[in-house]
Design an enzyme around this catalytic site. Structure first.
Site, mmCIF file in Angstrom:
data_model
loop_
_atom_site.group_PDB
_atom_site.id
_atom_site.type_symbol
_atom_site.label_atom_id
_atom_site.label_comp_id
_atom_site.label_asym_id
_atom_site.label_seq_id
_atom_site.Cartn_x
_atom_site.Cartn_y
_atom_site.Cartn_z
ATOM 1 N N GLU A 142 0.805 -1.228 0.000
ATOM 2 C CA GLU A 142 0.000 0.000 0.000
ATOM 3 C C GLU A 142 0.836 1.275 0.000
ATOM 4 O O GLU A 142 0.644 2.162 0.826
ATOM 5 C CB GLU A 142 -0.976 -0.016 1.183
ATOM 6 N N ASN A 184 1.954 -5.148 -3.227
ATOM 7 C CA ASN A 184 0.585 -5.503 -2.842
ATOM 8 C C ASN A 184 -0.214 -4.241 -2.532
ATOM 9 O O ASN A 184 0.263 -3.370 -1.799
ATOM 10 C CB ASN A 184 0.645 -6.406 -1.591
ATOM 11 N N HIS A 189 -10.372 -6.030 -2.106
ATOM 12 C CA HIS A 189 -11.405 -5.748 -1.105
ATOM 13 C C HIS A 189 -12.547 -5.062 -1.865
ATOM 14 O O HIS A 189 -12.540 -3.847 -2.068
ATOM 15 C CB HIS A 189 -10.859 -4.854 0.007
ATOM 16 N N GLU A 236 -6.162 -10.680 -0.981
ATOM 17 C CA GLU A 236 -6.909 -10.392 0.245
ATOM 18 C C GLU A 236 -8.410 -10.310 -0.052
ATOM 19 O O GLU A 236 -9.119 -9.445 0.471
ATOM 20 C CB GLU A 236 -6.425 -9.082 0.880
ATOM 21 N N ASP A 254 -12.227 -10.180 -0.354
ATOM 22 C CA ASP A 254 -13.529 -10.220 0.311
ATOM 23 C C ASP A 254 -14.460 -9.301 -0.465
ATOM 24 O O ASP A 254 -14.011 -8.426 -1.209
ATOM 25 C CB ASP A 254 -13.465 -9.837 1.802
#
Length: 372
Positions: A159, A200, A237, A268, A270
């Site tokens: 990030e 990432n 996400h 990651e 979701d």
């Protein structure tokens, strides 16, 4: 995760396997290297109803047909691995690393340099360029060396970009500029040469977005400087009612691989829902999961998919996005979301299509049939 005073690796080996597990099994049939789920250690053991649900959670997580890969969501971050300057503690990270070793899972290691979850001493130090260079190099060298040979991949820098695609004004950037990114990748390559080295980030799933463009510039910057970068992790996400399409994901992954990275992954995943749950938003969520699975299978360099945990009560989403939740595949009572069956059907269908395609087209089905 672990019970107080217990070794997770020891407990999970005695938990009964749930034979219905099939996500990793069918993902591999479709051509992926793994389908996995991250898991946590710090803080979650205090969350009700953790003690009562531990055995069921553990049995799902450790079932090799369900999840063939795992990532420690917190235990390898700076806060836990170097809580004092030059003092290293690998206890939390070893919980999940040990689980992976004990159950034969691929281990993705996360994350070496991130602006968040830093040890207080890092945030409270007045840094010069020389002292910060030394601290980054020491941290990456020690942490990556500790897990040398055990990690399929490291999220080396996490990030580094703001929402507009410019560099995040973190303490690392404010002192060193983009040099800190190069430095972290160089130190990681030296410390764990067998691991794939990833950048990432979240919000880099859509082609043409300013943040995706920023991530492409970051990768190109490293490649142009001769700094080794092997992969890009798209955190994914996502939001159920405004999610990217499969073609969006494919186009974005192809843009990254065109720069020469060896692999890409959804790291990651979701898909959060505006609560309460209903048939409509669960269907939107299933469509989003389907799009991710379809795209990853159809991009040859997409190696796998990792859920950011799998059990809704352990999701980070409700605490961060009030009014949103149910982002994973298992509800509180361990029944599965409709997206679970959609994923299985998607992998089955893609595996079958791959088997019947001409040999020169296998792994490239997005070029022979439409992506929805």
């Amino acid at each position: 995760m672990r019970l107080p005073g217990s070794s997770l690796a020891a407990v999970v080996l005695t938990a009964p396997l749930l034979v219905a597990g099939q996500l990793d099994y069918y993902a591999k049939k479709a051509g992926l290297q793994y389908f996995g789920a991250a898991t946590d250690t710090p803080g979650q053991r205090e969350r009700a109803p953790f003690p009562a649900t531990y055995a069921t959670y553990s049995a799902i997580l450790t079932n090799p047909r369900e999840f063939g890969q795992t990532t420690p969501t917190n235990g390898m971050k700076w806060l836990f691995t170097e809580p004092e300057a030059g003092v290293f503690n690998y206890t939390e990270g070893e919980v999940v690393a040990g689980l992976a070793a004990a159950t034969g899972k691929t281990l993705r290691c996360h994350a070496l340099v991130w602006h968040n979850q830093l040890a207080p001493w890092v945030e409270n130090t007045t840094w010069t360029p020389d002292t910060l260079r030394a601290a980054i190099t020491r941290h990456v060298a020690n942490v990556a060396s500790h897990w040398k040979g055990r990690c399929h991949a490291w999220d080396v820098v996490n990030e580094a970009l703001d929402e507009d695609g410019t560099y995040r004004k973190s303490l690392f950037y404010n002192v060193l500029g983009e040099e800190y990114i190069k430095l972290a990748f160089q130190a990681a390559a030296k410390a764990d040469p067998g691991a794939k080295l990833y950048y990432n980030d979240y919000g880099i799933e859509r082609p043409g977005s300013v943040k995706t463009a920023g991530a492409l510039r970051l990768v190109k910057m490293l490649r142009d400087a001769g700094v080794r970068i092997d992969g890009v992790g798209m955190q994914a996400h996502l939001h159920a009612d405004v999610h990217p399409t499969a073609q969006d994901h494919v186009d974005t992954m192809n843009a990254f691989t065109a720069l020469g990275v060896a692999e890409v992954a959804f790291t990651e995943l979701d898909v959060r829902i505006e609560m309460p749950v209903n048939a409509t938003n669960l269907a939107w969520q299933a469509d989003s999961y389907r799009a991710v699975a379809t795209a990853c299978v159809r991009v040859p360099k997409c190696v796998g998919i990792t859920l950011w945990d799998f059990y809704d009560p352990f999701s980070w989403v409700p605490d961060t996005f009030p009014g949103q939740g149910a982002a994973l595949l298992w509800f509180d009572n361990f029944t599965v979301h409709p997206a679970y069956d959609v994923l299985i059907d998607t992998f089955k269908g893609l595996a079958k299509a791959n088997l019947t395609a001409p040999s020169h087209l296998k792994g490239s089905l997005c070029r022979v049939d439409g992506i929805k």
